[in-house]
Design a protein around this motif. Structure first.
Motif, PDB file in Angstrom:
ATOM      1  N   VAL A   7       0.853  -1.187   0.000  1.00 54.61           N
ATOM      2  CA  VAL A   7       0.000   0.000   0.000  1.00 54.61           C
ATOM      3  C   VAL A   7       0.891   1.240   0.000  1.00 54.61           C
ATOM      4  CG1 VAL A   7      -1.572   1.405   1.408  1.00 54.61           C
ATOM      5  CG2 VAL A   7      -2.026  -1.032   1.079  1.00 54.61           C
ATOM      6  N   ILE A   8       0.634   2.143  -0.956  1.00 53.84           N
ATOM      7  CA  ILE A   8       1.442   3.360  -1.074  1.00 53.84           C
ATOM      8  C   ILE A   8       0.523   4.580  -1.118  1.00 53.84           C
ATOM      9  CG2 ILE A   8       3.248   4.565  -2.362  1.00 53.84           C
ATOM     10  CD1 ILE A   8       3.890   1.880  -3.733  1.00 53.84           C
ATOM     11  N   PRO A   9       0.362   5.295   0.012  1.00 57.68           N
ATOM     12  CA  PRO A   9      -0.369   6.560  -0.034  1.00 57.68           C
ATOM     13  C   PRO A   9       0.519   7.617  -0.678  1.00 57.68           C
ATOM     14  CG  PRO A   9       0.457   6.154   2.182  1.00 57.68           C
ATOM     15  CD  PRO A   9       0.829   4.945   1.355  1.00 57.68           C
ATOM     16  N   ALA A  10      -0.032   8.412  -1.587  1.00 53.25           N
ATOM     17  CA  ALA A  10       0.805   9.359  -2.337  1.00 53.25           C
ATOM     18  C   ALA A  10       0.099  10.698  -2.502  1.00 53.25           C
ATOM     19  CB  ALA A  10       1.159   8.788  -3.704  1.00 53.25           C
ATOM     20  N   ASP A  29       0.947  -7.695  -5.094  1.00 53.92           N
ATOM     21  CA  ASP A  29      -0.029  -6.721  -5.572  1.00 53.92           C
ATOM     22  C   ASP A  29       0.279  -5.340  -5.002  1.00 53.92           C
ATOM     23  OD1 ASP A  29      -1.164  -8.808  -6.869  1.00 53.92           O
ATOM     24  OD2 ASP A  29      -3.071  -8.767  -5.790  1.00 53.92           O
ATOM     25  N   ILE A  30      -0.123  -4.305  -5.724  1.00 49.76           N
ATOM     26  CA  ILE A  30       0.167  -2.927  -5.330  1.00 49.76           C
ATOM     27  C   ILE A  30      -1.126  -2.124  -5.332  1.00 49.76           C
ATOM     28  CG2 ILE A  30       1.493  -0.834  -5.859  1.00 49.76           C
ATOM     29  CD1 ILE A  30       3.400  -2.620  -7.502  1.00 49.76           C
ATOM     30  N   VAL A  31      -1.348  -1.366  -4.261  1.00 51.86           N
ATOM     31  CA  VAL A  31      -2.484  -0.444  -4.184  1.00 51.86           C
ATOM     32  C   VAL A  31      -1.918   0.936  -3.869  1.00 51.86           C
ATOM     33  CG1 VAL A  31      -4.660   0.146  -3.073  1.00 51.86           C
ATOM     34  CG2 VAL A  31      -4.018  -2.265  -3.350  1.00 51.86           C
ATOM     35  N   ILE A  32      -2.114   1.864  -4.802  1.00 44.77           N
ATOM     36  CA  ILE A  32      -1.618   3.237  -4.670  1.00 44.77           C
ATOM     37  C   ILE A  32      -2.817   4.151  -4.482  1.00 44.77           C
ATOM     38  CG2 ILE A  32      -0.352   5.100  -5.836  1.00 44.77           C
ATOM     39  CD1 ILE A  32       0.785   2.650  -7.613  1.00 44.77           C
ATOM     40  N   VAL A  33      -2.705   5.097  -3.570  1.00 46.42           N
ATOM     41  CA  VAL A  33      -3.801   6.042  -3.344  1.00 46.42           C
ATOM     42  C   VAL A  33      -3.327   7.448  -3.685  1.00 46.42           C
ATOM     43  CG1 VAL A  33      -5.476   6.957  -1.712  1.00 46.42           C
ATOM     44  CG2 VAL A  33      -4.720   4.577  -1.513  1.00 46.42           C
ATOM     45  N   MET A  67      -4.558   5.795   3.578  1.00 50.00           N
ATOM     46  CA  MET A  67      -4.259   4.424   3.982  1.00 50.00           C
ATOM     47  C   MET A  67      -5.543   3.633   4.195  1.00 50.00           C
ATOM     48  SD  MET A  67      -1.125   5.305   6.595  1.00 50.00           S
ATOM     49  CE  MET A  67      -0.843   3.635   7.189  1.00 50.00           C
ATOM     50  N   LYS A  68      -6.505   4.243   4.862  1.00 47.41           N
ATOM     51  CA  LYS A  68      -7.751   3.526   5.145  1.00 47.41           C
ATOM     52  C   LYS A  68      -8.567   3.267   3.880  1.00 47.41           C
ATOM     53  CE  LYS A  68      -8.691   6.258   8.716  1.00 47.41           C
ATOM     54  NZ  LYS A  68      -9.425   6.860   9.867  1.00 47.41           N
ATOM     55  N   GLU A  69      -8.478   4.170   2.903  1.00 47.45           N
ATOM     56  CA  GLU A  69      -9.140   3.905   1.625  1.00 47.45           C
ATOM     57  C   GLU A  69      -8.554   2.653   0.965  1.00 47.45           C
ATOM     58  OE1 GLU A  69     -11.854   5.707  -0.058  1.00 47.45           O
ATOM     59  OE2 GLU A  69     -11.990   5.994   2.118  1.00 47.45           O
ATOM     60  N   ALA A  70      -7.249   2.516   1.044  1.00 47.96           N
ATOM     61  CA  ALA A  70      -6.592   1.312   0.506  1.00 47.96           C
ATOM     62  C   ALA A  70      -7.012   0.073   1.285  1.00 47.96           C
ATOM     63  CB  ALA A  70      -5.076   1.485   0.541  1.00 47.96           C
TER      64      ALA A  70
END
Length: 224
Positions: A7-10, A29-33, A67-70
């Motif tokens: 998880v990457i908050p950006a 897997d990658i989740v970017i916000v 972060m919580k959205e991810a």
């Protein structure tokens, strides 16, 4: 073996975000916000979509919110049997260290694992002082010794996702609340030493010394 998800908050990232996601193994897997970065950063996030899921919204809400959205997306898509590792988008964390945290969580699925940076000579003075003071205050109010309370490299499994999502905070105070509420809920916290990487004296950080410090210490003293 549990599925691993980065998880990457950006917020307003630069090419370091793309450099990071390119290095992550294909089986992770990658989740970017995109935390409301705006039109000027659409090309970066468009490229990031080649490597993972990108969640976007218009307004900036803060790191904790991102972060919580991810985490909400992950809970809905994966349901169970996964490990989440959170990384910053500015190149401060290595893939090897992130996977080291995941390895530990694999064997300790109910533990919150933190990447611990040593306060070496290359740490900016502001960060060194802030980390030292916050560590002391945190230990005073909780009785638990956490060396690096402000680390952004953190990992946990689906075993404690419900707990992680129940924590309040939209900005950097969310990460502190995670540590405070973990103590209250008897969730074990474990630290693993990682590389200490600061690029351009940490100029890429969006941490607001006054606003975010106030929010963090407000939560600490509320806890006490």
């Amino acid at each position: 073996m549990k599925k691993r998800i980065v998880v990457i908050p950006a917020y307003e990232p630069d090419s370091r975000l793309i450099n990071l996601v390119k290095k992550i193994d294909k089986d992770v897997d990658i989740v970017i916000v995109d935390d409301g970065s705006g039109n000027d950063y659409k090309d970066i996030f468009k490229e990031a979509k080649l490597y993972g899921k990108v969640i976007s919204y218009d307004l900036n809400h803060g790191k904790g919110y991102a972060m919580k959205e991810a985490f909400k997306y992950i809970r809905e898509k994966y349901i169970e049997n996964y490990i989440v590792v959170c990384m910053d988008c500015d190149g401060q964390h290595s893939i090897n260290d992130a996977m080291k945290l995941c390895d530990y969580v694999e064997d300790h699925p109910s533990t919150l694992v933190l990447g611990m940076r040593k306060r070496s000579e290359n740490v900016p003075l502001r960060s060194k002082l802030g980390n030292s003071i916050t560590m002391g205050v945190y230990r005073f109010v909780t009785g638990v010794n956490v060396y690096d309370t402000q680390t952004g490299l953190r990992a946990f499994s689906d075993n404690i996702m419900r707990f992680i999502l129940s924590i309040d905070g939209d900005r950097y105070e969310y990460e502190m609340n995670m540590l405070l509420i973990a103590v209250r809920n008897s969730i074990n916290i474990h630290e693993l030493e990682i590389q200490t990487i600061y690029i351009d004296n940490n100029s890429g950080s969006h941490f607001n010394t006054f606003r975010d410090s106030y929010l963090i210490y407000k939560e600490i003293f509320k806890f006490s």
